[in-house]
Structure formats: C-alpha cells, structure tokens
Scaffold this active site. Structure first.
Site, mmCIF file in Angstrom:
data_model
loop_
_atom_site.group_PDB
_atom_site.id
_atom_site.type_symbol
_atom_site.label_atom_id
_atom_site.label_comp_id
_atom_site.label_asym_id
_atom_site.label_seq_id
_atom_site.Cartn_x
_atom_site.Cartn_y
_atom_site.Cartn_z
ATOM 1 C CB CYS A 6 -0.728 0.059 1.510
ATOM 2 S SG CYS A 6 0.079 -0.075 2.739
ATOM 3 C CB ALA B 27 4.049 -0.726 2.279
ATOM 4 N NE ARG C 156 11.315 -1.838 3.452
ATOM 5 C CZ ARG C 156 11.806 -2.207 2.379
ATOM 6 N NH1 ARG C 156 11.619 -3.336 1.863
ATOM 7 N NH2 ARG C 156 12.825 -1.452 1.572
ATOM 8 C CG HIS D 77 7.719 4.423 -4.041
ATOM 9 N ND1 HIS D 77 7.434 3.815 -4.907
ATOM 10 C CD2 HIS D 77 7.951 3.737 -2.950
ATOM 11 C CE1 HIS D 77 7.616 2.469 -4.394
ATOM 12 N NE2 HIS D 77 8.036 2.514 -3.087
HETATM 13 S S1 CFN Z 1 8.846 -0.582 -3.004
HETATM 14 FE FE1 CFN Z 1 10.773 -0.603 -4.285
HETATM 15 S S2 CFN Z 1 12.021 0.766 -3.265
HETATM 16 S S3 CFN Z 1 10.818 -0.801 -6.369
HETATM 17 FE FE2 CFN Z 1 12.166 -2.148 -5.512
HETATM 18 S S4 CFN Z 1 14.190 -1.614 -5.219
HETATM 19 FE FE3 CFN Z 1 11.019 -4.128 -3.875
HETATM 20 S S5 CFN Z 1 8.893 -4.156 -3.519
HETATM 21 MO MO1 CFN Z 1 10.260 -4.942 -1.538
HETATM 22 S S6 CFN Z 1 10.177 -2.865 -0.743
HETATM 23 FE FE4 CFN Z 1 12.015 -2.950 -1.760
HETATM 24 FE FE5 CFN Z 1 13.041 -1.161 -3.459
HETATM 25 FE FE6 CFN Z 1 12.816 -0.037 -5.576
HETATM 26 FE FE7 CFN Z 1 9.818 -2.462 -2.833
HETATM 27 S S7 CFN Z 1 13.858 -2.042 -1.494
HETATM 28 S S8 CFN Z 1 12.141 -5.002 -2.346
HETATM 29 S S9 CFN Z 1 11.636 -4.543 -6.109
HETATM 30 N N1 CFN Z 1 11.476 -2.211 -3.645
HETATM 31 C C1 HCA Z 2 6.215 -3.469 0.830
HETATM 32 C C2 HCA Z 2 7.498 -4.080 1.445
HETATM 33 C C3 HCA Z 2 8.051 -5.345 0.815
HETATM 34 C C4 HCA Z 2 7.425 -6.413 1.165
HETATM 35 C C5 HCA Z 2 8.166 -7.584 0.881
HETATM 36 C C6 HCA Z 2 7.526 -9.127 0.503
HETATM 37 C C7 HCA Z 2 9.456 -5.349 1.343
HETATM 38 O O1 HCA Z 2 6.049 -2.946 -0.217
HETATM 39 O O2 HCA Z 2 4.982 -3.835 1.383
HETATM 40 O O3 HCA Z 2 6.241 -9.011 0.062
HETATM 41 O O4 HCA Z 2 8.141 -10.107 0.859
HETATM 42 O O5 HCA Z 2 10.338 -5.379 0.588
HETATM 43 O O6 HCA Z 2 9.745 -5.162 2.588
HETATM 44 O O7 HCA Z 2 7.901 -4.996 -0.566
#
Ligand code: CFN
Ligand code: HCA
Length: 533
Positions: A53, A56, A87, A185
């Site tokens: 969401c 998050a 996280r 974001h």
């Molecule tokens: S929201 Fe982003 S910020 S887009 Fe990427 S690299 Fe994932 S989903 Mo989980 S939280 Fe995480 Fe980053 Fe960019 Fe999210 S650190 S692993 S692919 N990510």
């Molecule tokens: C988020 C955080 C997440 C969830 C990871 C997962 C992360 O956007 O809710 O589903 O395993 O990286 O912590 O993307």
C-alpha cells in the site's frame, strides 16, 4: 508447452471481463515488435495481489531507513510493525550520532480513538518522542483509519514544530491512496524535496569533485554498504544515500553533490528529476546488481567525470575486485548453469536481477513487477532541454506524468554534448528490452497465476517475496526472496554477486526438494473446459 500456450491456459479460467483486463498486463517478448503493457492500474478486487500500500511505500520504504529521525506511525500497531519488522534496511551508528532504527514507534490507535479522534494521542506521542529521544527530526505517517476519520496530522506537526523547535514532517500516505506502494514513494519524495533537501545552504566551499548521491538504495541486507565501499575505494565522496542507512542531516545537504546515481528508479525518480530541475544536478541510472552491470556502472560514472585519473583508478579497482571473486564465482556458476527462473519483485529488482542470474547461467523465463509503471517495462526516452534560468526553476509540487515514456531532462549545453557522446544520463532501458524472445512479462501477477504458471513451467527458482514464497516451496520449487534476501546479503557489487550465487546454488541443489511431492505428481490435472451448464 510454449509460454504463449501457458499464458492462454492461465487466463482461460477467468470470467471474460477479468480475462480481458489481465490479458493487457501480459505479453510474450518479441524483439521485432514495439511492445506495450498495461501497468500501474488498479488491481481487480479480490484477485489476491502481492502489492503493498501507499503507507508501505512511503514509511516502510523511503523514509523508514533514515536513522536519526523518529518515525511515528499514526495508526494501528500492526501497520507500524509491518513497515518496521519486515524491512531489512540496515543501519550503523556512527560516533555519537543518534540511531533509532531498532525502534518501532506508533500511536497504537484503538477503537475509542477512531470514534473521538486520534490527534490528542498523536500530540502525546510526539511529546514523548522528544522527551525520551531528542531526535534530529520527526516524521508522522498516516495510515488508512487516520485518513478515514480525518485527523489533521499536518496541523499537529506544525504545532509541534513551533513547540519543540525541530522539523516535524507529516506524510498523508494513507494506505488506500493510489493503486500500490508507488503512490507512497511519490508522497515521500515530494515532502523530502520540499521540506528537507536544500535546507543547508548551497556550499560556499568547493564541492568535492567526485561527490555523488546514491538514490534509491535502501541498504537491504547491507547492499548500500557494499556499494559505498567500492565507490569510496575508487575515490568518490558520498554526500547522501537515499535512504538506506541515511540521515536527516545528510539529506539536507543532497544538493551539494555533482552527480546523482539512481539505483532504484521506481521509488525515487521524482527526487532525481526535481534535483535536476532545481539544482541542475544530472542523474545517471545505475545498477550495482551483477558483476557486469557493476562494471558498466563504474565505467559510466568515471566517464561522466571524464578525468583520466579517475578512469584509471576505476579500472584498477575493477581488476582488484574481480581477482578476488573470480574463482569462487565460477565454482557456484557451475552449480547453477542451465537452470531457469521466475522473477517477480516490486518495481525495479525484476529488472536488476536478470543480469546477475544470467551471469550464473540462469535464464529468466518469466519476469514482472508488482507496481512498476510503463516506463519500468518499456524504458524511457530522453528529450533533452536546455536548462531553465534560475528564477524560472521551481520544484514542481507534483510530478505530472502525462506520458510515462517521455521524460524531460534539463541540460546545459555542455551536458547535452555529453549525452550526444552516448552518456546514458537520464535514460532508462526498462525490463522488456533485457528479456529473451519468447519469455513472459506479467504485471501485478496474482496468486492464481503464480500457482498455475509454476505448475506449468516448473522453474528451478522462484525469486519473489514473503507472500508467495511458500506457494512455491510447497510445490517443491526453491524460492529466493528478493525483497528481504531471506536473512542473507549483501547481493550488490562484486562480493554481493558471490553471496547471491552461493545462496542460489545452495537452494537449487539442496536435496530437500526430493522429499516433497509436488501437487502435479499426486493430483490429476484437469485438461479442457468444464461444461458451464
Ligand atoms: S517498493 Fe521498491 S524501493 S521498487 Fe524495489 S528496489 Fe522491492 S517491493 Mo520490496 S520494498 Fe524493496 Fe526497493 Fe525500489 Fe519495494 S527496497 S524489495 S523491487 N522495492
Ligand atoms: C512492501 C514491502 C516489501 C514487502 C516484501 C514481501 C519489502 O512494499 O510492502 O512481500 O516480501 O520489500 O519489504 O516490498
């Protein structure tokens, strides 16, 4: 079965309206065609998406890693715990600096707060945070119920700023906003840019020549530390990391750097673009995942600054780092060669990890994003513009994306020249380009599609997250979490690539999978359609 047949079979089970919708989010790579995919649209209710969401994306991803701030989550305790406990953004305390990364702050809203309002509780939480921790600054993140009952977190923040003399930033990032984490974001980027970045005057002293910011690097499993180690070894000065192991104090100084390197484009492109517009700092899309991509990134960075000394030092460091990993990397590679992978992560890693998998001999047969936008799939063209005059430059409050495939880059004539010399400033290739013909690209993959495709294709590894990890493992298919790295990491840079190769080879080659009987070996697989009458 061909990938095309697989996809047809998977969506054939849907009612026609759903089928029509999902079809637009899928494609089979064909390099002789210009391919488009639907992305960043609302998920079909009830379909069991993996998406997160807005809260998050804002609190969990972008602002949470800033270690010297107290991040108060205004809402139920579960939201706060989720965005903190799951996280893996690591942070180290340096000297006598403050580090609150191990704390989880929340107003722990109860039913009575929903009925009578939660502002009093929020004020109390801020007071407690100041008295107990004396942080550099505070953030407040709104969760769904706060938005629904209308607590005015902005006024509470403004009042607290006056009372305590520190910045208190309010993020209206209620979970339901937008269609995914992506909205969060954006909200985080706008406020950090408007209220924090640039709070320190543009440096009077000369900015160190090789000064860079690393944007979109959240130090999951220590990735940011490994990247910093390499960059420092070459001679770069890192002004600010956004935001893994980052600080409020560094963030204020972000505009005092000569280049922004962008690791995760999806979560922080808004800031990189606003920094370009307001301060004229160019950005370079980088990728520190995979040996070849790391080398390419380091060479591009050196080429940007253009000094022979830096170019030579870069080559020296590359050679040194390679000599340290080559033998071990080769060994793990032999254990992975010829295998196949599914790659389904948030908004950038499904792209970033393909190269590294390829390096260890693994082909990606399906890749997709939870919430990537069209440009994350299709890439972005750069339209070079001459830089605006100082007085006409301003920070756009909201970044308008009329056409996600077009991006305006404000460039001085000198930098425009660099661009012509093939410097990939401001460019972004996108996921589809990297994929092999005949492979599948799927946006916002859901539970049904995951299960059906795993059954049909049986990849050797499913790289995804916690929500679908166990669907795969119960089927006897090894799963590697690419969000949290399953307690491992770092995976970035040269040494990280070896850790990744080791983890993947161990996961694929463990005898564990032979003890599991996958469902397709014990259940009849129904072929054909059930007569609906
Ligand atoms: S929201 Fe982003 S910020 S887009 Fe990427 S690299 Fe994932 S989903 Mo989980 S939280 Fe995480 Fe980053 Fe960019 Fe999210 S650190 S692993 S692919 N990510
Ligand atoms: C988020 C955080 C997440 C969830 C990871 C997962 C992360 O956007 O809710 O589903 O395993 O990286 O912590 O993307």
């Amino acid at each position: 079965m061909s990938c095309k047949k697989c996809l047809d079979k998977v969506i054939d089970t849907y009612p026609s309206k759903v089928k029509k919708n999902r079809q637009k989010h899928m494609l089979i790579k064909q390099s002789d065609e210009t391919q488009e995919i639907q992305a960043n649209t609302r998920t079909i209710p009830g379909i069991i998406t993996n998406r997160g969401c807005a809260f998050a994306g804002c609190k969990g991803v972008v602002i949470g890693p800033l270690r010297d701030m107290v991040h108060i989550v205004h809402g139920p305790v579960g939201c706060s715990y989720y965005a903190w406990g799951t996280r893996r953004n690591k942070a180290k305390t340096k000297g006598d600096e403050k580090n609150f990364i191990n704390y989880c702050f929340t107003t722990d809203m109860q039913e009575s707060d929903i009925v009578f309002g939660g502002e009093k509780k929020l004020k109390e939480a801020i007071r407690e945070a100041v008295e107990l921790f004396n942080p550099a600054a505070i953030t407040i993140s709104a969760t769904c119920p706060v938005g629904l009952i209308g607590d005015d977190i902005k006024s509470v923040a403004a009042e607290a700023e006056k009372e305590y003399g520190i910045q208190v930033l309010a993020f209206d990032c209620e979970g339901y906003k937008g269609v995914s984490q992506s909205a969060g974001h954006h909200i985080a980027n706008n406020i950090l840019m408007r209220d924090v970045i640039g709070k320190v005057e543009k440096s009077e002293k000369e900015i160190p020549k090789y000064s860079v910011n690393i944007l979109g690097e959240y130090n999951i499993g220590g990735d940011g530390w490994e990247i910093s180690r390499i960059l420092n070894k070459i001679g770069y000065e890192i002004v600010s990391i956004m935001t893994g192991d980052g600080t409020y104090e560094e963030l204020k100084n972000t505009h005092n750097a000569n280049l922004n390197v962008v690791q995760c484009h999806r979560s922080i492109n808004y800031i990189s673009e606003m920094l370009e517009t307001k301060y004229g700092t160019p950005w370079l899309k980088v990728n520190f995942i995979g040996v070849n991509e790391t080398i390419k990134t380091l060479r591009n960075m050196a080429e940007y600054f253009g000094d022979q000394e830096l170019i030579d030092r870069t080559e020296e460091v590359i050679a040194e780092e390679l000599s340290e990993i080559e033998e071990t990397f080769e060994m793990f590679k032999k254990m992975c060669e010829g295998k196949t992978a599914f790659l389904y992560v948030g908004g950038s890693r499904a792209h970033h990890y393909q190269g590294l998998l390829k390096e260890i001999g693994i082909d990606t047969v399906m890749a997709g994003y939870e919430f990537g936008h069209r440009d994350d799939y299709e890439g972005r063209d750069v339209i070079p513009y001459i830089k605006l005059d100082a007085d006409t430059r301003n920070i756009p409050d909201l970044h308008v994306e009329k056409d996600e495939k077009q991006y305006r880059l404000y460039l001085s004539p000198e930098r425009l020249q660099k661009l012509k010399e093939k410097m990939p400033l401001g460019q972004y290739a996108g996921l589809i380009k990297e994929m092999k013909d005949g492979t599948m690209v799927i946006d916002d993959l859901n539970h049904h599609e995951t299960e059906a495709l795993l059954k049909a294709v049986k990849p050797d590894v499913f790289c995804s997250g916690i929500k679908d990890k166990f669907i795969s493992q119960k089927m006897g298919i090894f799963s590697k979490q690419l969000h949290s790295y399953d307690y491992s990491g770092p995976y970035a840079g040269f040494k990280g690539a070896v850790i990744f190769a080791k983890d993947i080879s161990a996961g694929i080659n463990t005898p564990t999978w032979s003890y599991i009987t996958p469902p397709w070996k014990k259940e009849p697989i129904i072929e054909g359609k059930i007569n609906e009458e």
